[in-house]
Write a protein that holds these residues in place. Structure first.
Motif, PDB file in Angstrom:
ATOM      1  N   ALA A  19       0.826  -1.206   0.000  1.00 29.57           N
ATOM      2  CA  ALA A  19       0.000   0.000   0.000  1.00 29.57           C
ATOM      3  C   ALA A  19       0.862   1.258   0.000  1.00 29.57           C
ATOM      4  O   ALA A  19       0.528   2.259  -0.651  1.00 29.57           O
ATOM      5  N   CYS A  20       1.960   1.213   0.756  1.00 31.87           N
ATOM      6  CA  CYS A  20       2.855   2.372   0.786  1.00 31.87           C
ATOM      7  C   CYS A  20       3.462   2.640  -0.586  1.00 31.87           C
ATOM      8  O   CYS A  20       3.575   3.782  -1.011  1.00 31.87           O
ATOM      9  N   GLU A  21       3.853   1.558  -1.280  1.00 32.01           N
ATOM     10  CA  GLU A  21       4.440   1.703  -2.617  1.00 32.01           C
ATOM     11  C   GLU A  21       3.443   2.296  -3.613  1.00 32.01           C
ATOM     12  O   GLU A  21       3.810   3.095  -4.482  1.00 32.01           O
ATOM     13  N   ILE A  22       2.210   1.877  -3.474  1.00 34.12           N
ATOM     14  CA  ILE A  22       1.220   2.222  -4.499  1.00 34.12           C
ATOM     15  C   ILE A  22       0.435   3.482  -4.162  1.00 34.12           C
ATOM     16  O   ILE A  22      -0.347   3.983  -4.991  1.00 34.12           O
ATOM     17  N   ALA A  23       0.606   4.036  -2.957  1.00 38.69           N
ATOM     18  CA  ALA A  23      -0.170   5.212  -2.543  1.00 38.69           C
ATOM     19  C   ALA A  23       0.073   6.391  -3.474  1.00 38.69           C
ATOM     20  O   ALA A  23      -0.871   7.097  -3.866  1.00 38.69           O
ATOM     21  N   GLY A  24       1.331   6.601  -3.839  1.00 38.63           N
ATOM     22  CA  GLY A  24       1.645   7.718  -4.738  1.00 38.63           C
ATOM     23  C   GLY A  24       0.957   7.605  -6.083  1.00 38.63           C
ATOM     24  O   GLY A  24       0.267   8.529  -6.523  1.00 38.63           O
ATOM     25  N   SER A  42     -13.514   6.315  -4.932  1.00 42.01           N
ATOM     26  CA  SER A  42     -12.795   5.045  -5.128  1.00 42.01           C
ATOM     27  C   SER A  42     -11.344   5.172  -4.682  1.00 42.01           C
ATOM     28  O   SER A  42     -10.760   4.206  -4.159  1.00 42.01           O
ATOM     29  N   GLY A  43     -10.748   6.353  -4.888  1.00 41.30           N
ATOM     30  CA  GLY A  43      -9.383   6.572  -4.416  1.00 41.30           C
ATOM     31  C   GLY A  43      -9.297   6.525  -2.902  1.00 41.30           C
ATOM     32  O   GLY A  43      -8.348   5.959  -2.333  1.00 41.30           O
ATOM     33  N   ILE A  44     -10.295   7.119  -2.249  1.00 43.09           N
ATOM     34  CA  ILE A  44     -10.331   7.084  -0.775  1.00 43.09           C
ATOM     35  C   ILE A  44     -10.462   5.644  -0.288  1.00 43.09           C
ATOM     36  O   ILE A  44      -9.764   5.219   0.648  1.00 43.09           O
ATOM     37  N   ILE A  45     -11.340   4.889  -0.924  1.00 45.04           N
ATOM     38  CA  ILE A  45     -11.536   3.489  -0.535  1.00 45.04           C
ATOM     39  C   ILE A  45     -10.262   2.678  -0.774  1.00 45.04           C
ATOM     40  O   ILE A  45      -9.877   1.820   0.038  1.00 45.04           O
ATOM     41  N   ALA A  46      -9.578   2.960  -1.908  1.00 45.76           N
ATOM     42  CA  ALA A  46      -8.350   2.228  -2.234  1.00 45.76           C
ATOM     43  C   ALA A  46      -7.237   2.499  -1.234  1.00 45.76           C
ATOM     44  O   ALA A  46      -6.352   1.660  -1.040  1.00 45.76           O
ATOM     45  N   LEU A  47      -7.259   3.663  -0.596  1.00 45.41           N
ATOM     46  CA  LEU A  47      -6.213   4.011   0.372  1.00 45.41           C
ATOM     47  C   LEU A  47      -6.609   3.669   1.807  1.00 45.41           C
ATOM     48  O   LEU A  47      -5.756   3.730   2.704  1.00 45.41           O
ATOM     49  N   THR A  48      -7.867   3.351   2.032  1.00 46.89           N
ATOM     50  CA  THR A  48      -8.317   3.071   3.408  1.00 46.89           C
ATOM     51  C   THR A  48      -8.821   1.642   3.561  1.00 46.89           C
ATOM     52  O   THR A  48      -8.224   0.826   4.262  1.00 46.89           O
TER      53      THR A  48
END
Length: 1013
Positions: A427-432, A473-479
């Motif tokens: 998740a850390c790698e893909i957050a950006g 969807s971005g919020i859901i993908a990060l949480t």
């Protein structure tokens, strides 16, 4: 600690965020209004002034011109049109789109009031109406009865039904069509009048004196109050017959002695036929701000209540309901949402192979679609065809981020990390990249949301619905997604047989792709040249593709406008329109038909053929129209053309081509030039039908008074004018009361008398010099001339409008381009041209979509530059855009669709969709350079190979997710097909090119990030 770590370590917090999104969305769904299109205020204010008997020249000079000059000063007017005919002046102020209709109405009313006292005293008060400008009503209701005649039906409708319908919120007017309102008709016999030594003025004076409404007042006694009711008015035909119009010492001459008196109709110039039977229609017109669905729902609720009190054998039937198409369209789009969701779920399962893994991206779909409803409600938007269409597209978009998260975390689990540690690292790698992709895709819709004109008004809610969906969807993908990965994913998933087979398959695909990519990178110059060629190809494809404002939708109805010669009356129309039923019956697709003779003018007819529902016929409305037009062209004595309803709001009904010629020159000159333009248009092969509203067909009897001779006899000009007005004008003298309603008293010579101009010779006026009756023929000269049918003006200038229907496959811009070129060749100095109706919309939109496309590119470039802190990386990412655009334009160029507002929006959407692939590659390649000290060449090969699976998965989800749109049928299918075709082909072809072109451009242009170590 990365942001994603917080939600992985606190699963309840991640769940609460998603539950908030879910519950807010569910609460908002019930509050969101349901509409066909986003709320738009498309207003036309009509000022109608009547002066029965007045010539068209008098109406134009003394009424139309004065009112136009005043109205032109009102705020918010786009353009003015005016039509002056015998006894009538109609001025239409077309208000700018979304300008407040109430403010415009108030301003126009104030301007009319300023000049009201300057109009002729005999003219009636101007009637000011505010409507949408559509010639077609939202609904037509037919009424008939075997026991009641047309006057009785009309009277019942005007007393009971019409007032009830007009109280419904959102109903502008409930117009009675084909009805005959009661009037006291006094058919004068000029020969008998002459025998009794009576003039028309004597008749008018007697009617005014004997039928008099008075308020007599009250008698107040000491303790009692008496109201006085003086019966000075008349209420029946028998009472009117007994009016004494002349008395001598020996005889009384009554009205019945010189006239036939009957309770007749105010007008005999219209009729309605529905499925072969005589009927009376009510047309429901909506206000500019009304929601048709809400209005018609209320009408349908009211009709059964009214039916309880209908007279015996009184029948009502809904003839045409515009909301049938709207409801069917909404149903079809809703079904597309379900189908697209199912397809995307299957696609993701086939890529991942495990139900537990599939759950993580799939849960994003309902959360995003439901959650976006809250933001739509917060913004004051609605659920409509376009926001629902946005949700269809969003299904393929919203799973992208979650797919990328799942794939990256799952990769680390396969490498040996625990699910929890893999979630933290992955998740850390893909957050950006997730943030970059989300903001990029959301940013691409900003230019659409701020577009002006009809495109901006239509697609603002569409754009923001998609942007909001992507953000959620971005919020859901990060949480939620990383947290679910840490809880659901495990090493055992890879041991499942299907998962193992899919993993092996993708390993082979990755190895094959890596080999091909290395070969391509050895020929980077060839790839760069190819990219340049594709960029040039995009421009060529765009320039050679047919363009139009919006595609024609099959709305299961075709309207027909029929125009007879200006001298034609209702009998003429009835005779020739009797051929329409046979024509309509030749189409097996026919459900119902109607004919409204005398619609708007005595020589005009509006008809319509309502087609069976989409699933019950094999031919589309578009296929039927040219066949119907061909049959209509064989009706002798009528100019007829069939036309569909506009596919989008904000455009007027009628012919799509409305090319306006304006000038201060006389209308004879305009007519001559228009004839040449019409001839050139028909020879061009572009037009199926062309016609002009300027024709010299109307016969006029010019009466010239010998003023000297008249003066010597003591006959004034006003005596002559009043005599003619009384006998031929059809104006009313006063009113009479009948069962609580007032109706007109109209003296006039019978129709058969008016058919022969020579009958004017039998009219007598009284000479004051000797009190003798003098035949009018002795003091006037008569000459028959031909004048224009109507005196039309556009923007206060004399005008002539060419209306046309295009051949199949030809677009409005093509037709207008030809006409404007011909105008430059044919028009002499002093004549200009303009546009009205749908043609004006096309011209006003112009290249708005082109500007929006390039503005969207600029916005994304700047957003990516800020995110990557580089002006080079965004260029590398966006190099794939022309490749996908070329792929989308190929089917358009082949004629599978046109370049219109829907395909244009699809092309803008492609910018964001295809950019996501480049973001994944470039972002991860930069990280590999920094973290693993890889070269530019090695980093991009590894990045592209590792990101191949999510790229293919998101592409497949998007492409297959729009298949329901491409295969769409039924109501609104054309627009769904157009946008689905563009996105499907653009993504498919663009992705194939992107996988090789972006890495190539990265090796040529990317910065070496190893220097920062």
């Amino acid at each position: 600690m990365a942001l994603t770590d917080l939600f992985i370590r606190r699963p309840v917090l991640a769940s609460v965020v998603s539950l908030f999104i879910l519950f807010l969305g569910l609460r908002a769904i019930n509050e969101l209004p349901l509409r066909q299109f986003p709320k738009m205020e498309n207003t036309v204010i009509t000022v109608t002034t009547t002066y029965p008997g007045a010539s068209a020249e008098l109406m134009e000079g003394f009424i139309t011109s004065r009112l136009q000059k005043a109205i032109a000063g009102a705020e918010g007017i786009d353009y003015l049109t005016a039509q002056s005919t015998e006894g009538s002046s109609v001025i239409s102020a077309y208000i700018k789109l979304n300008y407040n209709p109430n403010v415009a109405m108030t301003d126009v009313m104030a301007k009319v009031a300023e000049v009201r006292n300057d109009l002729p005293k005999e003219s009636n008060q101007p009637i000011i109406q505010k409507a949408t400008g559509s010639q077609m009503a939202l609904m037509y209701i037919g009424f008939s009865s075997k026991d009641m005649n047309t006057q009785q039906i009309t009277d019942y409708l005007s007393r009971v039904v019409q007032p009830s319908l007009q109280t419904i919120s959102g109903v502008a007017t409930a117009d009675i069509l084909g009805g005959k309102t009661y009037a006291m008709r006094i058919w004068l016999d000029t020969n008998k009048m002459a025998a009794y030594h009576l003039t028309p003025s004597d008749i008018a004076t007697a009617l005014q004196k004997e039928n008099f409404q008075t308020g007599a007042g009250q008698i107040k006694g000491k303790y009692v109050l008496f109201n006085i009711n003086a019966e000075t008015n008349l209420i029946s035909a028998d009472q009117f017959k007994q009016i004494v119009v002349k008395s001598t010492n020996t005889t009384l001459v009554r009205l019945s002695d010189v006239a036939k008196v009957e309770l007749g109709a105010e007008s005999y110039d219209s009729s309605v036929i529905f499925n072969g039977e005589t009927a009376v229609f009510i047309g429901i017109q909506g206000t500019p701000t009304a929601n048709p669905l809400t209005v018609i729902d209320q009408v349908k609720q009211l009709l059964p209540e009214l039916a309880i009190n209908y007279p015996p054998d009184f029948q009502a039937k809904i003839v045409y309901d515009s909301t049938d198409y709207i409801r069917s369209s909404i149903h079809e789009v809703t079904r597309s949402i379900i189908e697209a969701g199912a397809i995307v779920i299957i696609v993701i399962f086939l890529f991942l192979g495990a139900l537990r893994t599939v759950t993580i991206p799939i849960i994003t779909i309902p959360l995003s679609l439901i959650g976006v409803c809250f933001l739509l409600y917060f913004m004051g938007y609605s659920l409509n065809l376009l926001t629902l269409l946005a949700m269809v597209l969003a299904i393929g978009l919203v799973v992208d981020d979650a797919i990328v998260v799942v794939e990256n975390i799952y990769r680390h689990i396969e490498e040996g990390l625990t699910p929890f540690d893999a979630a933290l690292k992955g998740a850390c790698e893909i957050a950006g990249p997730i943030i970059s992709m989300t903001t990029t895709l959301a940013a691409v819709y900003a230019p659409i949301g701020f577009m002006t004109g009809i495109t901006g008004a239509l697609f603002k809610e569409f754009a923001f619905a998609l942007a909001f969906s992507v953000i959620i969807s971005g919020i859901i993908a990060l949480t939620l997604s990383p947290m679910m990965c840490s809880k659901i994913l495990s090493h055992r998933i890879s041991e499942q047989r299907l998962v193992h087979l899919i993993d092996r398959l993708f390993e082979k695909i990755k190895l094959l792709y890596a080999e091909r990519l290395k070969i391509v990178l050895n020929f980077r110059f060839v790839t760069a040249v190819f990219a340049g060629i594709m960029l040039i190809t995009c421009a060529l494809l765009a320039l050679t593709t047919t363009t139009e404002l919006a595609p024609e939708e099959d709305q299961s109805v075709l309207f027909v406008s029929l125009n007879a010669p200006a001298s034609a009356n209702i009998d003429y129309l009835t005779k020739f329109t009797a051929q329409l039923p046979a024509i309509y019956s030749s189409f097996p697709e026919k459900e119902d038909y109607f004919i409204v003779n005398g619609m708007g003018a005595p020589n005009n007819t509006l008809s319509g053929i309502i087609l069976k529902s989409w699933e019950k016929r094999s031919r589309s409305q578009q296929q039927i129209q040219p066949i119907l037009q061909n049959q209509l062209s064989h009706i002798a004595g009528l100019n007829a053309f069939a036309f569909p309803l506009p596919s989008i709001p904000g455009t007027s009904d009628g012919a799509p081509i409305q090319f306006v010629m304006t000038s201060t020159l006389d209308r004879t000159t305009l007519y001559q030039v228009m004839e040449k333009l019409q001839d050139a248009a028909m020879k061009s092969g572009l037009f199926m039908f062309v016609d002009s509203d300027l024709k010299f067909e109307k016969p006029q009897l010019n009466i010239t008074i010998d003023r000297s001779k008249a003066a010597s006899m003591g006959i004034s000009t006003d005596e002559i004018g009043n005599a003619l007005a009384t006998l031929f004008g059809g104006n009313y003298i006063n009113r009479f009361s009948l069962e609580g309603e007032s109706y007109l008293v109209i003296p006039q010579v019978p129709r058969h008398f008016r058919l022969n101009p020579e009958q004017i010779n039998t009219i007598y006026v009284q000479a004051s010099s000797n009190n003798q009756l003098v035949p009018l023929s002795s003091i006037v000269n008569m000459q028959i001339t031909t004048i224009p049918n109507t005196l039309n003006q556009f923007q206060q200038l004399n005008s002539a409008t060419l209306q046309g229907m295009l051949m199949a496959g030809k677009s409005i811009p093509e037709g207008l381009a030809f006409l404007s070129d011909q105008a430059k060749k044919l028009f002499p100095k002093g004549i200009a041209f303009d546009y009205a109706g749908q043609s004006r919309q096309v011209i006003q939109e112009g290249n708005e979509m082109v500007y929006t496309f390039f503005f969207a590119l600029l916005i994304i470039y700047l957003v990516l530059s800020a995110q990557f802190e580089s002006f080079r990386d965004p260029f590398i990412i966006l190099i794939s855009v022309p490749l996908s655009i070329a792929g989308a334009l190929i089917p358009l160029n082949l004629g599978l669709a046109t370049l219109n507002i829907y395909t244009g929006i699809g092309l803008v959407t492609l910018i964001g969709l295809i950019s996501k692939h480049g973001i994944l590659m470039v972002e991860f390649a930069n990280q590999l350079q920094k973290n693993e000290n890889l070269s530019i060449h090695a980093a991009i090969i590894k990045s592209a190979t590792l990101r191949l699976r999510p790229i293919l998965m998101t592409t497949a989800a998007m492409v297959l997710g729009v298949v329901p749109l491409i295969l769409a049928s039924g109501a609104g299918a054309t627009s769904r097909y157009d946008i689905g075709l563009v996105i499907g082909t653009g993504m498919l072809i663009g992705t194939c090119f992107t996988l090789f072109v972006v890495p190539t451009m990265y090796t040529l242009l990317a910065k070496d990030h190893r220097e920062s170590l």
